[in-house]
Enzyme design. Structure first.
Site, short mmCIF file in Angstrom:
data_model
loop_
_atom_site.label_atom_id
_atom_site.label_comp_id
_atom_site.label_asym_id
_atom_site.label_seq_id
_atom_site.Cartn_x
_atom_site.Cartn_y
_atom_site.Cartn_z
N SER A 21 0.80 -1.23 0.00
CA SER A 21 0.00 0.00 0.00
C SER A 21 0.83 1.27 0.00
O SER A 21 0.30 2.35 -0.27
CB SER A 21 -0.94 0.03 1.20
OG SER A 21 -2.02 -0.85 0.97
N VAL A 39 1.00 -3.80 3.93
CA VAL A 39 0.95 -5.11 4.58
C VAL A 39 2.22 -5.93 4.34
O VAL A 39 2.37 -7.03 4.88
CB VAL A 39 -0.29 -5.95 4.15
CG1 VAL A 39 -1.57 -5.29 4.62
CG2 VAL A 39 -0.29 -6.19 2.66
N TYR A 82 -2.84 -1.95 -10.74
CA TYR A 82 -2.90 -1.81 -9.28
C TYR A 82 -2.09 -2.90 -8.59
O TYR A 82 -1.27 -2.63 -7.69
CB TYR A 82 -4.36 -1.84 -8.83
CG TYR A 82 -4.52 -1.82 -7.34
CD1 TYR A 82 -4.19 -0.68 -6.60
CD2 TYR A 82 -4.97 -2.94 -6.65
CE1 TYR A 82 -4.33 -0.67 -5.22
CE2 TYR A 82 -5.11 -2.94 -5.27
CZ TYR A 82 -4.79 -1.79 -4.56
OH TYR A 82 -4.91 -1.79 -3.20
N LYS A 85 0.62 3.38 -2.94
CA LYS A 85 -0.47 4.36 -3.16
C LYS A 85 0.03 5.80 -3.10
O LYS A 85 -0.55 6.68 -3.73
CB LYS A 85 -1.57 4.13 -2.11
CG LYS A 85 -2.33 2.83 -2.34
CD LYS A 85 -3.16 2.40 -1.14
CE LYS A 85 -3.88 1.09 -1.47
NZ LYS A 85 -4.42 0.41 -0.29
N TYR A 90 -4.53 3.04 7.78
CA TYR A 90 -5.75 2.24 7.88
C TYR A 90 -6.62 2.76 9.03
O TYR A 90 -6.67 3.97 9.27
CB TYR A 90 -5.42 0.76 8.06
CG TYR A 90 -4.56 0.20 6.95
CD1 TYR A 90 -4.87 0.42 5.62
CD2 TYR A 90 -3.43 -0.55 7.25
CE1 TYR A 90 -4.08 -0.11 4.61
CE2 TYR A 90 -2.65 -1.08 6.24
CZ TYR A 90 -2.97 -0.85 4.92
OH TYR A 90 -2.20 -1.37 3.92
#
Lengths: 313, 313, 313, 313
Positions: B71, B266, B196, B74, B248
Site C-alpha cells: 500500500s 501489509v 494496481y 499508493k 488504515y
C-alpha cells in the site's frame, strides 16, 4: 506554505482585511435552523480574533460579541474529562476519524456503542457522561472551567438555547440510549443529555475562544497566565484529534487546504490552533453543506495560507 | 514533544538502539498471509532508515533489503496522478478519512462509487485508472518514476507477488466493478487491476523509501538532487492526506501518539514524513489487528517522540 | 403436504404425541435472559393447544399455564390499530419483510424513521404510539381487548416483567427517539414505551392465544362467538404480514418448512394461523439463535406437515 | 377473499376484461432502460394468460408474444439447482426475505457473501454458479429445461439482450467477485456471469410462462403431461420463497394485497402461482419504482381478488 516566516509584521491589518473581505462575500449557506434560538441569529455577523503566544491580540469585526459555541464545547469537555480520566477514557471513545455525517447512528451500532472520537455527538455524549459522573455539579463546573480558561467571568449558558436544544434533541437521545444499551453510558440518559445540551448552549466571543484555548498552542501552558492546564502530551493529543476529526465530514479537506487543528460549531464559530504560534477564532453564522461556517472557514484558510501556518509543511 | 530541538546529535545511535529494541520485542502479530509470496517472508526482519534533508543517512538492521511495498505504492501512484490531473482528480476520489476497514465496500455503495480518499483500496484503484488512462504503458512508467525518485535503477516489481495478488484479488475486483457501475472507472477493470496489483508488488528497501519521498518533507523539492518533483501545495496536500488516512483504521491513533504523515503497507513497511526534517522508513513484517506492522510502528513512535518531531506541537 | 385431508381424525392424540416428543428433545437453546423475570422461567414447560373453527379444542402439556406473550402482543396491537386507522397507518409503518435482526437500528436510519413492518420492534412502537394517541387509557384498552378476544377476564399484565422491561429497554428507547427525530412518533416517548412494555408483559396461556386469534383463521369473524372482529381484508392482511415477517430473521425458513402465518415471542410462545381451519399455539421457553422457541417451532412444524396445513400447497 | 368459490364460471371473460382495463390505464412508469434492447420495447404491450390445472387456457391481449423473462429466469434456475443439490444449496444461499433493494451489495458484505435468497441477484448468481459447475453446457441445459417445461421448442435466448446485459453488468460483476472473495463462487466469475446473463435474456410469452410453472401449483407434477418435475416438498419451498421474496422490495405489499407466490422481471412479466388451481402470467413493460410492471401487478391483483385466490384466506 512556501517557507513564509511565522512572525508576520502586520497581523492586525491582515485580520481586518479578512473580515472586510468576508463581509463582501456571499453568505454561502443558511444559518442553523433546527432550533428557533439559532435560526434568529443575524447572518451578517463576522468576527475574527487572533491571539499569539506572546499575548498580542488582533481582532476585527464582531470579535467581542458572544455566540453559541455549540460543538466547540466538545473541546472543553474533552479537556476536562482527560484531566479526570486520561487513558481509561479511550476504552469508551476511540480516537479515529469518523468518516461520516457527524451524528450517524449506523456506525455506533456497528461498533457496539463505542463512538469513533470525542468530536462526533455520540463521543461528546460519552464525555458528558464522564463529567456527570465525576462532578457533583457538572454544569457549573463546566462554566467555571471555561470562564477560568478565558479569563472572563461573564461567560454563561444561553438558557433559551439550552431549553430549545432539549426539545429538539431526539436524535441525540437515540444515540445516548443506544450507547446505554451497550453499557457505555453510566448515568441516567436525561441527566447526561441535560449536561450535553447545556455545554452546547454556552455563549462565547471570538476573543474568549482564542484566549481560552491558548494552552493547546503552547504545550499545555496557558500563555497569558503561565498556568499549566494539562501536560504537553494531552495538548498534543487534543490537537491530533482536532486535525483528523474537528470539522465534521470536511475534516480531511480542511487538513488538505489549511492544515491546522480546528473545531467548528453550528453557531458559526471555528477555533484553530497553531502550535507554537497562537489561536485563531472566527465567526460567521451561515453554514455550508457540511455544517461548517463557510465565511469563517475562508477567513481561517486565508490567514493560515498567507502566513504559512500549516503544520504539514 | 516537549520542545526538544529537531537536530539530534546522535541520530545514528538512536536508529541502532531502536532496531535492537525491536529485535527483542515480541513479534506482535502475524505476517500477511493472504498470498503465499508474502506469507513466506521471514518475520524476523527489522530495518530502519532515516534520511535527513541535508543528506545524512542513518540506517540499522535490514534497511537495505527490498520488500514488497504494497500500500505504500499508493503514495507514489497519487503523486503521479496529481501531476497529471490535479484538481479534477478530487471529483473522482475524496480527501476525507474513511473511518472504516481499509477495503469496505459498504461506504463505496453509500457514496455512489466515490472513494473517500486515495489511500483506501478503492481510491487507489481510481488512481490506477487515471494512470492507465494517461500513460500508454502505466506499469513501466510507475517503475521508472519510483526508480528516479529513489535514485535506484534496480528497483523492480516482484512478479510472483504480482501474479499472486491477481489470483487473490476478488475483493478488489468487486470494488472496481462497483465503481465502474457508478461510472467512476474509465478503462477496462482487468487492465486497471493489473496496474494496481503491479504497483503493490514493487519491492523497495527502507533506504529506497526514505530517499524517494524526501520531496514530501521538503516542499516538493527532492533533497538529494534539488529537482522539483511537485509544487509545495501538492506536497502539503499529500502530507495532510497521509496524516488523516495513511495508517488504515489506526490513523487517528497514530496521529494521537506520533503526529506524523505516514503510510503503511501489509508487506511490513511504514514511511513517515517529517516536514522540514526528513523521512523515516521502518520495516518489520508481522502485522497488528489493523494491518499495520507493530514493531515498525513502535520504532517510528519512539524515534518521533524522542526527537520531538510531531507536527501537532 | 401431499394432499392430506385437512380434517384429521385424531388431532388430540397428535397434539399429545408432539408434546411428549418435545419433552424428550434437548432444550435447543437458552431461555431469554435479558430481564430476570424471564430468565427465571422453568425451561421445561411445554404446552400445545389447537382450536379448530368448529370449536374443538385439543391441548396437551402446559397449555393452560399463562406465560409472557412478549412479541405476540404485536399482533393484538396491530389489530387494534388497524381498526382505528386502517390505510393511513401504512404511511407510518411499511409492510415489507425486514431482512435483518428484529431490532436493527440501521435500517430505520436508512429509511428515515419508517419501520419496515409492524412486527419488528420499531414498527410495534409506532403501533403503540397510535394506540396511545387514540385511547385515553391505552393499556387498559389493550388488556380489555385481549380478554374479550380470549373470552378470559383473568388475563393481566405481569407487573414485574413490565417494570423489568422498562429498566432494560434502552435499545427500544433509542429506536423510539430516532423515529421521533424523524417525526414518526406523536406522543411523548416515555409514554409510548410504557404502553409497549406493558403489552409485552401480558401473560396468556396457549389456550388463550389459540382462542383469541381464531378470527384470523376465519375471515375476521371470531369462531366461538360469531362476532366480527375485523373485515376479511384486514384478517387477510395480518396473515400476509405474519407469513413474511412473524418469525424474526427465521421468517423465510418458517415459510419454507411450515408455510403458515405465525408470530413468536421471546417468552417462548408461538401462535400459528391456519386459514379456514383454526389456530395452533405452542410454548417452550428455550430460544434458538434467531430468538424463536426451538421446541415450539418443532411442534408446529410437525403438526402442520403431518396434517398438510401449509398455505403454499 | 370472502369465500368466493375457486371455480369461476367465466374466467376467460374476466381475463379479457382485465386486459381491456389495463390498456385504458396510464402506463404507470417507465420501461426498463438500462440496456438498449429493453428500452426499445413497445410500452403498450399487454398480455394475460391463465392456465388451470385441468388444462383450461384463458388468454387475452399479447399473451403469445415472447418477451425477455429477465428475473423470472431465477425460478427456473432455482428449480434446476434444487434438483441437483437440494439441501446443500441452502448453505450457500439463505431463504430469508431481503428487505432491501434487489441488488444491494451492503447486505452481502454484512452476511459474509451468503445471499439472503435465490431471487435477489446475488442469490441467482450463486445458483448460476451451481448450474455452471454441474452441467458441462449449462446454458443449453437451461434452455432445454425451459422448453421442456413449456412444451415449446421454439423458446430461445435473445442474443442482443444477452450481449447488452454483459456490457452493463458491472454491478452484478461486483456482487460475483465479492462473493468469490468470501469463497461462495466456485467457477470463474466471467463464466458464471455469462450463464446468468444468458438465462435472463431468454424470451417467453405469457402462455409459455403459465404452462411451464404449472408443476408449482400441482405439488410438483406438470399438469399437462403428468410428469413429476420435482417432489411436493420442493414445489412447496419454491412457492414459499416466491411468497416472501419474489416481488423485489414490494414483496410484502404483494402478499398483503394479492397473497400469491409470484415472480416479476424487469422485462415486464409476472408469473403467479395459485396452489391447487393454476398459474397466471401477465405482461406489460412499464415498471413502477420497485421495478415491478405496474399494469401486470394490477391485472393479477384484480384476478386474484375477484376469484378469492389468496393463500392467506
Amino acid at each position: 506554505m512556501e517557507g513564509t516566516p511565522k512572525q508576520p509584521k502586520n497581523c492586525s491589518s491582515l485580520v481586518e482585511e479578512l473580515v472586510e473581505q468576508a463581509r463582501k462575500t456571499a453568505l454561502g449557506g443558511q444559518v442553523a435552523d433546527y432550533i428557533p434560538a439559532l435560526a434568529e441569529v443575524n447572518p451578517d455577523y463576522v468576527g475574527l480574533a487572533v491571539i499569539e503566544l506572546d499575548g498580542s491580540v488582533h481582532t476585527a469585526g464582531d470579535a467581542d460579541i458572544p455566540f453559541s459555541i455549540q460543538s466547540i464545547s466538545k473541546v472543553f469537555g474533552l479537556a476536562m474529562a482527560m484531566q479526570r480520566m486520561d487513558d481509561i477514557l479511550w476504552e469508551r471513545v476511540r480516537m479515529e476519524p469518523s468518516g461520516q455525517a457527524f451524528n450517524s447512528i449506523v456506525q455506533l451500532e456497528w461498533e457496539h456503542g463505542i463512538p469513533r472520537n470525542p468530536f462526533i455527538n455520540a463521543g461528546a455524549i460519552v464525555v458528558s457522561d464522564v463529567l456527570v459522573s465525576h462532578y457533583s455539579a457538572s454544569k457549573s463546573a463546566f462554566v467555571q472551567y471555561v470562564r477560568h480558561l478565558a479569563s472572563n467571568s461573564a461567560i454563561h449558558a444561553d438558557h433559551r438555547v439550552w431549553e430549545s436544544e432539549k426539545e429538539h434533541g431526539n436524535r441525540n437521545a437515540a444515540l445516548a440510549y443506544l450507547m446505554k444499551s451497550f453499557g457505555n453510558i453510566e448515568s441516567e440518559v436525561p441527566e447526561v443529555l441535560d449536561h450535553y445540551f447545556f455545554q452546547c448552549s454556552v455563549a462565547m466571543s471570538c476573543v474568549d475562544l482564542a484566549r481560552s484555548l491558548g494552552f493547546l498552542a503552547n504545550r499545555g501552558v496557558q500563555p497569558g497566565t503561565g498556568e499549566r492546564i494539562c501536560d504537553a502530551r494531552s495538548a498534543h493529543r487534543i490537537n491530533a484529534l482536532l486535525s483528523t476529526s474537528g470539522m465534521y465530514d470536511q475534516s480531511g479537506e480542511f487538513a488538505f487546504t489549511v492544515g491546522l487543528p480546528a473545531k467548528s460549531g453550528v453557531g458559526g464559530g471555528i477555533v484553530a490552533v497553531v502550535p507554537d504560534y497562537g489561536v485563531i477564532a472566527a465567526w460567521s453564522p451561515p453554514l455550508n453543506r457540511f455544517g461548517n461556517p463557510s465565511r469563517a472557514v475562508e477567513m481561517i484558510t486565508q490567514f493560515a495560507q498567507r502566513l504559512g501556518l500549516s503544520v504539514y509543511t
